[in-house]
Enzyme design. Structure first.
Site, mmCIF file in Angstrom:
data_model
loop_
_atom_site.group_PDB
_atom_site.id
_atom_site.type_symbol
_atom_site.label_atom_id
_atom_site.label_comp_id
_atom_site.label_asym_id
_atom_site.label_seq_id
_atom_site.Cartn_x
_atom_site.Cartn_y
_atom_site.Cartn_z
ATOM 1 N N CYS A 1 0.868 -1.175 0.000
ATOM 2 C CA CYS A 1 0.000 0.000 0.000
ATOM 3 C C CYS A 1 0.912 1.234 0.000
ATOM 4 C CB CYS A 1 -0.902 0.002 1.224
ATOM 5 S SG CYS A 1 0.006 0.095 2.758
ATOM 6 N N HIS B 1 5.640 -7.248 7.124
ATOM 7 C CA HIS B 1 5.577 -8.666 7.483
ATOM 8 C C HIS B 1 6.202 -9.519 6.388
ATOM 9 C CE1 HIS B 1 2.032 -7.316 10.129
ATOM 10 N NE2 HIS B 1 3.086 -7.488 10.892
ATOM 11 N N GLU C 1 -0.839 -0.382 15.953
ATOM 12 C CA GLU C 1 -1.473 0.829 15.404
ATOM 13 C C GLU C 1 -2.460 1.402 16.421
ATOM 14 O OE1 GLU C 1 -3.515 0.462 11.545
ATOM 15 O OE2 GLU C 1 -5.042 1.815 12.302
ATOM 16 N N SER D 1 -0.058 -15.858 3.767
ATOM 17 C CA SER D 1 -0.575 -14.488 3.808
ATOM 18 C C SER D 1 -2.072 -14.498 3.503
ATOM 19 C CB SER D 1 0.173 -13.641 2.772
ATOM 20 O OG SER D 1 -0.638 -12.566 2.336
ATOM 21 N N SER D 2 -2.864 -14.072 4.470
ATOM 22 C CA SER D 2 -4.317 -14.178 4.280
ATOM 23 C C SER D 2 -4.798 -13.236 3.182
ATOM 24 C CB SER D 2 -5.072 -13.928 5.588
ATOM 25 O OG SER D 2 -4.874 -12.608 6.015
ATOM 26 N N ASN D 3 -4.163 -12.061 3.060
ATOM 27 C CA ASN D 3 -4.655 -11.166 2.008
ATOM 28 C C ASN D 3 -4.276 -11.675 0.620
ATOM 29 O OD1 ASN D 3 -2.641 -9.147 0.629
ATOM 30 N ND2 ASN D 3 -1.893 -9.422 2.707
#
Lengths: 278, 278
Positions: free
Chosen positions: B12, B36, B122, B216-218
């Site tokens: 991002c 990560h 965060e 990686s879940s995304n």
């Protein structure tokens, strides 16, 4: 025979206050009907010489004008003041609040969303306080906001008598569409208080008398709620409809009344029940 | 063979920016892992001597500390500054924003609701900016707010990676419970942009290559979306998994990558596909 009034019934705070203000200012006129009950309007006219005008032109015939609970548009208020009229403000404080919020938020650059009926006098008044008419949207459904220029900052208010569930739908729609949304919950819970109190009382009462116009939708709603907890529930408009046999063998008579039912009608009903059951 | 990257893929904006900032400040350390992805952390260490510290104690061994996208708590920041460290702020602007909102709104007397995971760095950072810790509530569900002292004015922000639908539920809960609710939609749509772009490309592609960690879940989510539009979709971690026969008879190869997949891995994959298909 014990007679008990529901904890909340009849006029809301704003209407009670407006009628008291009208009584304190005889020889005047209300700008629009002060209440949806012709008996009460006639009483104010007869006992206090408080008339009723429907528009600015008619209003100019009077020296003193009473603003009803719904409020008035800013332009009409300006005209009355410019013409040197004495203006008595009986706008419900719960309506003054969204008027002030709309003025303040539009001044600060927020687009304005008003959840309500654009033809209702309360909403015409509230919307008139916006300083950015082009970015002020009066809607009943979130779909009416699609394609509208909202910008990044929006403030939302609601008509006092709207349902919270419907308000939440519009809030939800806006939540992910603008960077900042200021939600002012201006819904008044007087209607719900009357309903809850009628239910609480009907659960204990042997007979429930619900007083209000046969066409009054909020009275019909109260009667439905009462009936669901107390099978001997009756919806009447005035004391003449009461029947002695309804009360035979009953111990507790509960009483509720619609939002446009004046106290003097309720008092007559109570007096008549006392006579019938003594 | 045409190779086309999805309109949005991989890192991002905030992560890209943080890595650039790290590269501009060699001989430093990041406060917590900057991404990560262990390959990327090793690359920064090897090529730029940018180390990694996990807490304040370790941090004090370095002269220059880089704040990662998640930000840092106000207390930790104070310690670093008090100790004379050079602090390079690579906090994602989308995280700085809720930090500032929480500081400003708590200062103005609003109770604070933060929709997020109280153990996430965060959110620890964002919450630390409140000036009224006792009236700052970090919640994942609206039910956690029942019985809490909210007062009449509440401001709400969200963790950047949360789902808008869940945020709306909490907003809806609060809408009718306080007089004023200030909703700041601080959810970042980078994840959804990658997903939408992968779908758009997969609709046109003959083969889709989705690059990212197998855990990686995304990335797995991107692969699922790609597969639903393009049956010849493959999830790989690096160029060594590519097979020549996948590309036979194909015209358009689409490429997407998970949020922790560095560009240099994507470039190697593209180079390898070009070699296999020339």
């Amino acid at each position: 025979m014990k007679i008990e009034l529901a904890e909340h019934y009849g006029f809301c705070y704003g209407v009670k206050r407006a009628i008291e203000i009208a009584q304190e200012h005889p020889n005047s006129a209300t700008f629009g009907p002060i209440i949806h009950n012709i008996d009460e309007i006639n009483r104010l006219d007869r006992d206090y010489n408080v008339g009723l005008v429907e528009d600015v032109e008619e209003a100019l015939k009077y020296d003193t004008l009473i603003i009803r609970t719904h409020g008035i548009t800013r332009d009409n208020l300006k005209i009355l003041k410019k013409e040197g009229k004495k203006v008595i403000n009986a706008t419900c404080p719960y309506v003054t609040k969204p008027q002030q919020i709309v003025a303040d938020m539009s001044q600060k650059g927020y687009a304005i969303v008003i959840f309500g009926d654009k033809n209702h006098p309360e909403i015409k008044g509230v919307a008139s306080y916006s300083k950015d008419a082009e970015r002020t949207y009066v809607v009943l459904k979130e779909s009416e906001l699609i394609g509208k220029a909202l910008g990044t900052k929006v403030a939302i208010v609601a008509q006092t008598t709207r349902k919270p569930e419907d308000f939440k739908k519009i809030v939800s729609f806006l939540t992910t569409r603008v960077a900042e949304l200021r939600v002012f919950n201006t819904i008044c819970n007087a209607t719900f208080e009357n309903q809850d109190a009628a239910a609480d009382l009907a659960k204990r009462a042997d007979i429930m008398i619900v007083i209000g116009g046969k066409n009054s939708s909020n009275t019909k709603q109260l009667f439905l709620i009462a009936s669901s907890y107390c099978k001997d529930s009756y919806h009447i408009e005035n004391e003449n409809e009461l029947k002695k046999e309804w009360f035979e063998g009953k111990n507790l008579c509960g009483i509720s009344a619609g939002a446009s039912t004046p106290d003097w009608i309720i008092k007559r009903v109570i007096k008549k029940i006392e006579e019938l059951t003594k």
